[in-house]
Enzyme design. Structure first.
Site, PDB file in Angstrom:
ATOM      1  N   SER A 157      -1.506  -2.800   4.010  1.00 34.41           N
ATOM      2  CA  SER A 157      -0.615  -3.920   3.673  1.00 34.41           C
ATOM      3  C   SER A 157      -0.150  -4.715   4.891  1.00 34.41           C
ATOM      4  CB  SER A 157       0.557  -3.462   2.803  1.00 34.41           C
ATOM      5  OG  SER A 157       1.318  -2.454   3.415  1.00 34.41           O
TER       6      SER A 157
ATOM      7  N   CYS B 292       0.863  -1.180   0.000  1.00 34.16           N
ATOM      8  CA  CYS B 292       0.000   0.000   0.000  1.00 34.16           C
ATOM      9  C   CYS B 292       0.898   1.227   0.000  1.00 34.16           C
ATOM     10  CB  CYS B 292      -0.989  -0.011   1.171  1.00 34.16           C
ATOM     11  SG  CYS B 292      -0.275   0.146   2.805  1.00 34.16           S
TER      12      CYS B 292
END
Length: 156
Positions: A19, A12
């Protein structure tokens, strides 16, 4: 000869919200299915804003609420990740665009939206960083749970 491990990298923007949640959830499912010896799992950022920092306190709180261990220090994605990981999962279209831009020519990783595995949709895992409360983190957790289960079922 040792069997080659499969590998997944969750990405991310800052590697402190979406993430690391996805990494923790996927790791949890891999352990539940006794597949830990077959997987390498990590997460990273497309930007280096939070390098070395722990996940957002709201992400940690969400994972504790669901009894899923999460220990990660944010790191930016590096060129080697594109050949060391089989799958690199972005959380939204900006992540995918950045990943494709950052990927070296010799990249072997399959770059995909994690949300494409969500049987309930939507395919975008929205960044909860600027939300006031915990609801956005819970939503990310629920999406990651569905996506990671579906992906693991597909590849196992």
């Amino acid at each position: 000869m040792a069997e080659k491990k499969s590998s997944a990298l969750f990405v991310c923007l800052g590697n402190i919200c979406r993430s690391p949640i996805a990494e923790a959830v996927f790791t949890h499912y891999v352990k539940e299915q006794n597949l830990s010896e077959k997987w390498i799992i990590d997460s990273a950022a497309t930007a280096d804003y939070h390098t070395g920092k722990s996940p957002d306190r709201r992400a940690i709180k969400c994972m504790k609420r669901h009894d899923i261990p999460m220990s990660h220090k944010a790191r930016p994605i590096i060129a080697e990740d594109f050949k060391n990981f089989d799958y690199i999962f972005g959380m939204d279209e900006n992540n995918i665009r950045d990943l494709k831009r950052l990927a070296p020519k010799n990249s072997t990783a399959k770059i995909e939206l994690l949300g494409d595995y969500d049987p309930e949709g939507p395919c975008i895992i929205r960044d909860p960083y600027y939300d006031d409360g915990d609801e956005g983190f819970e939503e990310v957790y629920q999406q990651c749970k569905r996506c990671c289960q579906a992906f693991l079922n597909k590849v196992s």
